[in-house]
Design a protein around this motif. Structure first.
Motif, mmCIF file in Angstrom:
data_model
loop_
_atom_site.group_PDB
_atom_site.id
_atom_site.type_symbol
_atom_site.label_atom_id
_atom_site.label_comp_id
_atom_site.label_asym_id
_atom_site.label_seq_id
_atom_site.Cartn_x
_atom_site.Cartn_y
_atom_site.Cartn_z
ATOM 1 N N VAL A 85 -12.324 1.851 4.720
ATOM 2 C CA VAL A 85 -11.555 1.476 5.905
ATOM 3 C C VAL A 85 -10.770 2.693 6.392
ATOM 4 O O VAL A 85 -10.133 3.377 5.588
ATOM 5 C CB VAL A 85 -10.592 0.310 5.603
ATOM 6 C CG1 VAL A 85 -9.658 0.059 6.786
ATOM 7 C CG2 VAL A 85 -11.378 -0.953 5.291
ATOM 8 N N PRO A 86 -10.821 2.981 7.700
ATOM 9 C CA PRO A 86 -10.077 4.133 8.237
ATOM 10 C C PRO A 86 -8.632 3.774 8.579
ATOM 11 O O PRO A 86 -8.349 2.678 9.076
ATOM 12 C CB PRO A 86 -10.868 4.479 9.503
ATOM 13 C CG PRO A 86 -11.397 3.151 9.974
ATOM 14 C CD PRO A 86 -11.671 2.347 8.722
ATOM 15 N N TYR A 87 -7.732 4.709 8.318
ATOM 16 C CA TYR A 87 -6.323 4.565 8.672
ATOM 17 C C TYR A 87 -5.884 5.834 9.396
ATOM 18 O O TYR A 87 -6.263 6.939 8.998
ATOM 19 C CB TYR A 87 -5.455 4.368 7.424
ATOM 20 C CG TYR A 87 -5.768 3.107 6.653
ATOM 21 C CD1 TYR A 87 -5.055 1.938 6.877
ATOM 22 C CD2 TYR A 87 -6.794 3.091 5.701
ATOM 23 C CE1 TYR A 87 -5.348 0.776 6.170
ATOM 24 C CE2 TYR A 87 -7.093 1.937 4.998
ATOM 25 C CZ TYR A 87 -6.368 0.781 5.238
ATOM 26 O OH TYR A 87 -6.665 -0.370 4.545
ATOM 27 N N LEU A 88 -5.092 5.674 10.448
ATOM 28 C CA LEU A 88 -4.578 6.838 11.158
ATOM 29 C C LEU A 88 -3.554 7.534 10.271
ATOM 30 O O LEU A 88 -2.507 6.974 9.958
ATOM 31 C CB LEU A 88 -3.938 6.426 12.480
ATOM 32 C CG LEU A 88 -3.398 7.578 13.332
ATOM 33 C CD1 LEU A 88 -4.524 8.510 13.772
ATOM 34 C CD2 LEU A 88 -2.641 7.044 14.550
ATOM 35 N N SER A 89 -3.855 8.753 9.871
ATOM 36 C CA SER A 89 -2.962 9.507 8.999
ATOM 37 C C SER A 89 -2.017 10.388 9.798
ATOM 38 O O SER A 89 -0.825 10.489 9.474
ATOM 39 C CB SER A 89 -3.785 10.369 8.037
ATOM 40 O OG SER A 89 -2.958 11.217 7.283
ATOM 41 N N PRO A 172 -0.527 3.477 0.896
ATOM 42 C CA PRO A 172 -1.772 2.899 1.431
ATOM 43 C C PRO A 172 -1.733 1.387 1.591
ATOM 44 O O PRO A 172 -2.230 0.849 2.589
ATOM 45 C CB PRO A 172 -2.815 3.331 0.395
ATOM 46 C CG PRO A 172 -2.280 4.612 -0.152
ATOM 47 C CD PRO A 172 -0.791 4.429 -0.201
ATOM 48 N N TYR A 173 -1.142 0.675 0.635
ATOM 49 C CA TYR A 173 -1.130 -0.787 0.717
ATOM 50 C C TYR A 173 -0.197 -1.301 1.814
ATOM 51 O O TYR A 173 -0.245 -2.472 2.187
ATOM 52 C CB TYR A 173 -0.726 -1.396 -0.634
ATOM 53 C CG TYR A 173 0.604 -0.918 -1.170
ATOM 54 C CD1 TYR A 173 1.810 -1.446 -0.704
ATOM 55 C CD2 TYR A 173 0.660 0.067 -2.157
ATOM 56 C CE1 TYR A 173 3.025 -1.002 -1.193
ATOM 57 C CE2 TYR A 173 1.880 0.523 -2.649
ATOM 58 C CZ TYR A 173 3.052 -0.022 -2.164
ATOM 59 O OH TYR A 173 4.266 0.420 -2.636
ATOM 60 N N ASP A 312 0.046 13.056 3.988
ATOM 61 C CA ASP A 312 -1.176 12.685 3.268
ATOM 62 C C ASP A 312 -1.900 13.904 2.710
ATOM 63 O O ASP A 312 -2.412 13.873 1.582
ATOM 64 C CB ASP A 312 -2.115 11.903 4.189
ATOM 65 C CG ASP A 312 -1.698 10.450 4.345
ATOM 66 O OD1 ASP A 312 -0.771 10.018 3.626
ATOM 67 O OD2 ASP A 312 -2.284 9.744 5.188
ATOM 68 N N PHE A 313 -1.962 14.974 3.487
ATOM 69 C CA PHE A 313 -2.633 16.180 3.002
ATOM 70 C C PHE A 313 -1.921 16.722 1.769
ATOM 71 O O PHE A 313 -2.562 17.092 0.776
ATOM 72 C CB PHE A 313 -2.669 17.240 4.099
ATOM 73 C CG PHE A 313 -3.365 18.511 3.682
ATOM 74 C CD1 PHE A 313 -4.748 18.599 3.701
ATOM 75 C CD2 PHE A 313 -2.635 19.616 3.259
ATOM 76 C CE1 PHE A 313 -5.398 19.769 3.306
ATOM 77 C CE2 PHE A 313 -3.275 20.783 2.870
ATOM 78 C CZ PHE A 313 -4.660 20.861 2.890
ATOM 79 N N ASN A 314 -0.602 16.763 1.821
ATOM 80 C CA ASN A 314 0.159 17.241 0.670
ATOM 81 C C ASN A 314 -0.081 16.364 -0.553
ATOM 82 O O ASN A 314 -0.215 16.854 -1.680
ATOM 83 C CB ASN A 314 1.649 17.275 1.001
ATOM 84 C CG ASN A 314 1.990 18.344 2.023
ATOM 85 O OD1 ASN A 314 1.182 19.228 2.307
ATOM 86 N ND2 ASN A 314 3.177 18.257 2.592
ATOM 87 N N TYR A 315 -0.143 15.050 -0.338
ATOM 88 C CA TYR A 315 -0.355 14.135 -1.461
ATOM 89 C C TYR A 315 -1.769 14.278 -2.026
ATOM 90 O O TYR A 315 -1.966 14.325 -3.242
ATOM 91 C CB TYR A 315 -0.116 12.695 -1.012
ATOM 92 C CG TYR A 315 -0.091 11.717 -2.164
ATOM 93 C CD1 TYR A 315 1.080 11.492 -2.883
ATOM 94 C CD2 TYR A 315 -1.252 11.034 -2.549
ATOM 95 C CE1 TYR A 315 1.102 10.615 -3.955
ATOM 96 C CE2 TYR A 315 -1.239 10.152 -3.614
ATOM 97 C CZ TYR A 315 -0.055 9.946 -4.318
ATOM 98 O OH TYR A 315 -0.046 9.088 -5.379
ATOM 99 N N PHE A 316 -2.753 14.346 -1.138
ATOM 100 C CA PHE A 316 -4.141 14.458 -1.586
ATOM 101 C C PHE A 316 -4.365 15.739 -2.382
ATOM 102 O O PHE A 316 -5.153 15.763 -3.327
ATOM 103 C CB PHE A 316 -5.087 14.438 -0.381
ATOM 104 C CG PHE A 316 -5.500 13.059 0.061
ATOM 105 C CD1 PHE A 316 -4.568 12.040 0.181
ATOM 106 C CD2 PHE A 316 -6.822 12.782 0.376
ATOM 107 C CE1 PHE A 316 -4.934 10.776 0.597
ATOM 108 C CE2 PHE A 316 -7.209 11.518 0.792
ATOM 109 C CZ PHE A 316 -6.263 10.509 0.903
#
Length: 322
Positions: A85-89, A172-173, A312-316
């Motif tokens: 499922v896509p989410y706007l990051s 995410p949830y 999100d990039f930092n977390y990933f």
């Protein structure tokens, strides 16, 4: 929708193929070509193809509701369909100065008609202090905020002027799928639907987070399928004109095979999370590994050039206090 994978296509290539939007396009009338920003569209062309942001979001409608099906070949040779499922990051939209002025004129007309009552968005932008503005730039969310924002975030003519940005920071949830988030944001910023790719500067971009939900057949616990992805896409026609000359990727193959008309928006950057095992790096030639590193480097370079803190990039990538 589930896309048929090509022979010799790796799982990583298949994922990127299946989650790349092909946006319905339109052609700019010849009489309007002279109005294009020549810094962003320097090519002399007979026709200019573009899309509206509304048509781009529509590509994510079915994926947001049911997930994007990606055929994955496991180590035992079995194929499963994993849904994401896509989410706007994140998204940043840069436009020209004239575009901002025309939008402000429209808002002033609406305000005057409504008795000078500003909407809540304008109030929140005008009342925030400098620290709030800095925080919003570093990873909060913000929308078009009038001349104060122009003075604070004025960039070069080539980059344009930041008129909208949003960065997701929820777990995410706690998020809603991309299409639902766009509909929510568009209530405050309608141009999130009506803007065209030719109106946007080359600095305009978005990031989409893809989280797995289930796979078919069910009843299997495959740790490798828990991987999450973060894809980065440009939004301006400036890049699309250059990419059109190199439109030979797997998404272009899908476009040709299925007879789809439109503009392909392949990711220029990628970050991954929980990517374990060899399912995703199955190419013995090392091509998958090279592509992962190249796309990750491109995303990191892009964010650094725009001086953006992307949660999100930092977390990933394991950066907690960047």
């Amino acid at each position: 929708m589930i896309f048929e994978r090509r022979s010799m296509q790796s799982n990583l290539e298949c994922f990127l193929d299946c989650t790349t939007p092909i946006v319905p396009s339109q052609f700019l009338p010849k009489t309007a070509l002279m109005n294009l920003n020549r810094l962003w569209h320097p090519w002399d062309r007979e026709t200019v193809e573009y899309f509206t942001l509304g048509d781009l979001w529509s590509c994510y409608g079915e994926w947001s509701a049911y997930g994007a099906g990606v055929p994955i070949i496991l180590k035992n040779g079995e194929t499963v369909i994993q849904y994401y499922v896509p989410y706007l990051s994140a998204i940043q939209i840069f436009t020209s100065h004239s575009s901002l002025n025309s939008f402000r004129a429209f808002r002033e007309e609406v305000d005057a008609r409504d008795g000078g009552i500003r909407d809540s968005l304008s109030d929140s932008c005008s009342e925030e202090n400098e620290n709030d503005k800095l925080w919003r730039w570093d990873g909060g969310s913000s929308e078009e905020c009038g001349h104060d924002q122009e003075n604070s975030w004025h960039l070069s003519d080539r980059l344009g002027h930041l008129c909208f940005e949003y960065f997701e920071r929820s777990a995410p949830y706690g998020r809603v799928p991309l299409m639902d988030k766009i509909n929510e944001l568009a209530q405050k910023f309608p141009r999130l639907i009506s803007l065209r790719s030719i109106d946007l500067s080359p600095a305009s971009w978005m990031a989409v987070a893809w989280y797995p939900i289930y796979h078919i057949p069910t009843g299997r616990t495959v740790k490798d399928l828990s991987a999450c992805f973060l894809t980065f896409h440009t939004l301006s026609s400036s890049f699309q004109e250059m990419e059109a000359k190199e439109d030979t990727g797997s998404a272009a193959h899908r476009k040709q095979k299925e007879g789809e008309e439109g503009i392909v928006l392949p990711p220029f950057g990628l970050a991954t999370y929980k990517m374990h095992g060899s399912v995703w790096i199955s190419d013995e030639s090392g091509r998958d590994q090279e592509r992962l590193l190249s796309l990750l480097s491109a995303a990191d370079s892009w964010l650094k050039q725009l001086r953006v803190q992307h949660h999100d990039f930092n977390y990933f990538t394991g950066i907690r206090n960047r």
